[in-house]
Design an enzyme around this catalytic site. Sequence first.
Site, PDB file in Angstrom:
ATOM      1  N   GLY A  43       0.872  -1.182   0.000  1.00  0.00           N
ATOM      2  CA  GLY A  43       0.000   0.000   0.000  1.00  0.00           C
ATOM      3  C   GLY A  43       0.902   1.222   0.000  1.00  0.00           C
ATOM      4  N   ASN A  47       3.622   1.977   2.845  1.00  0.00           N
ATOM      5  CA  ASN A  47       5.031   1.854   2.449  1.00  0.00           C
ATOM      6  C   ASN A  47       5.808   3.135   2.766  1.00  0.00           C
ATOM      7  OD1 ASN A  47       4.273  -0.608   1.366  1.00  0.00           O
ATOM      8  ND2 ASN A  47       4.301   0.089  -0.766  1.00  0.00           N
ATOM      9  N   GLY A 221      13.433   7.072 -11.436  1.00  0.00           N
ATOM     10  CA  GLY A 221      13.990   5.742 -11.240  1.00  0.00           C
ATOM     11  C   GLY A 221      15.491   5.723 -11.384  1.00  0.00           C
ATOM     12  N   GLY A 224      17.549   8.950 -11.611  1.00  0.00           N
ATOM     13  CA  GLY A 224      17.611   9.899 -10.504  1.00  0.00           C
ATOM     14  C   GLY A 224      16.331  10.692 -10.371  1.00  0.00           C
ATOM     15  N   ALA A 249       7.532  -0.442  -4.749  1.00  0.00           N
ATOM     16  CA  ALA A 249       7.632   0.493  -3.620  1.00  0.00           C
ATOM     17  C   ALA A 249       8.916   1.325  -3.615  1.00  0.00           C
ATOM     18  CB  ALA A 249       7.464  -0.216  -2.277  1.00  0.00           C
ATOM     19  N   ALA A 250       9.700   1.290  -4.676  1.00  0.00           N
ATOM     20  CA  ALA A 250      10.898   2.147  -4.720  1.00  0.00           C
ATOM     21  C   ALA A 250      10.491   3.617  -4.662  1.00  0.00           C
ATOM     22  CB  ALA A 250      11.695   1.871  -5.990  1.00  0.00           C
ATOM     23  N   ASP A 252       7.808   4.747  -3.244  1.00  0.00           N
ATOM     24  CA  ASP A 252       7.325   5.009  -1.873  1.00  0.00           C
ATOM     25  C   ASP A 252       8.501   5.224  -0.929  1.00  0.00           C
ATOM     26  OD1 ASP A 252       4.737   4.627  -2.791  1.00  0.00           O
ATOM     27  OD2 ASP A 252       4.823   2.468  -2.397  1.00  0.00           O
TER      28      ASP A 252
HETATM   29  O1  RIB Z   1       3.886   1.509  -4.741  1.00  0.00           O
HETATM   30  C1  RIB Z   1       3.840   0.130  -4.519  1.00  0.00           C
HETATM   31  C2  RIB Z   1       2.524  -0.245  -3.921  1.00  0.00           C
HETATM   32  O2  RIB Z   1       1.500   0.024  -4.846  1.00  0.00           O
HETATM   33  C3  RIB Z   1       2.389  -1.709  -3.593  1.00  0.00           C
HETATM   34  O3  RIB Z   1       2.852  -2.024  -2.304  1.00  0.00           O
HETATM   35  C4  RIB Z   1       0.907  -1.962  -3.794  1.00  0.00           C
HETATM   36  O4  RIB Z   1       0.232  -2.194  -2.604  1.00  0.00           O
HETATM   37  C5  RIB Z   1       0.371  -0.711  -4.486  1.00  0.00           C
HETATM   38  O5  RIB Z   1      -0.352   0.067  -3.631  1.00  0.00           O
END
Ligand code: RIB
Length: 309
Positions: A43, A47, A221, A224, A249-250, A252
């Site tokens: 999420g 994250n 990404g 940069g 999740a990078a 996030d």
């Molecule tokens: O940004 C990655 C996230 O997007 C994942 O963890 C997934 O849950 C979606 O929300």
Amino acid sequence: MAETRKPIVVVGSVTMDMVTCTPQIPRIGQTVIGTSFSTTPGGKGANQAVAAACLGYPVRFVGMVGDDIYGPQLMENLLRAGVDTSAMVAVPGSSGLAPIFLAENGQNAIVVVPGANGKVSSAYVDTHAEVIRNAGMVLCQLELPIATIDHTLTLCAQFGVPVMLDPAPAAVLSDSAWNRVTWFTPNETEAAFYLDNESDPEPIARKLLARGLRGVVLKRGAEGAYVAVAGGKAAWVQPFAVDAIDTVAAGDCFNGSCAVALLEGRDPWAAARFACAASAISVTRRGAQASMPTRDDLNAFMAHHGETI
Ligand code: RIB
């Protein structure tokens, strides 16, 4: 010692990721044989909260899980990372769920089924208005109902609390939303959504700032980030080269760590460099929240690259 830092408050989504590893992401109509399957907390909101908490920053979360088997696991994972979950609640029905395809080259494709995240209303956010008033910065994404995000931006503007809005997944924002946002952090696809497929960062940043934002961080990404502030400097921030195995999740990780770095007083470009380092570490690990680096991880990584943070 008593905590004097104002917390980062995430008003956002929490989701159980259902990750299928596969040699390649299937095309429409194609069946492929996968290599593994796992459920792991994710999420975008959760994250980002975990990313900031892993760096030792105080974090509070405003959001909802379902009363299914995943709700307690999702809350527990946030607590374990050090996130204050006292402004969260379990509601009847399913938690947020996200089927994810993760390809061998580290790329991914995600479907998010909102579940409880879709029930986070403006009225619910209002019940935690004091949490928002006392925040050092509020982090939002677009996995909650758009009206709820819009309302959160209004509260932040009223309280004078800076907001970092991650427009993920990209969705139409009200005309008045833009000047309530401090930091806007689209990736390449999201920026193209708002600017008719524009891909060059300089005009993207300029046009987005013209809508009333105070700052833009274009996440690129492996290239940069490009950071621009209203009426001020605009410049690239260089990435760290790593071998990515899982990019989930990078972005996030970038947002949670960039918020920490800004609140610790770094200028926006130094904050983005700090966030580039954190997300470079995260893509070398599997999982969403499971991939977030600690402060020690980050110190060691920067030292290895001849930098201090
Ligand atoms: O940004 C990655 C996230 O997007 C994942 O963890 C997934 O849950 C979606 O929300």
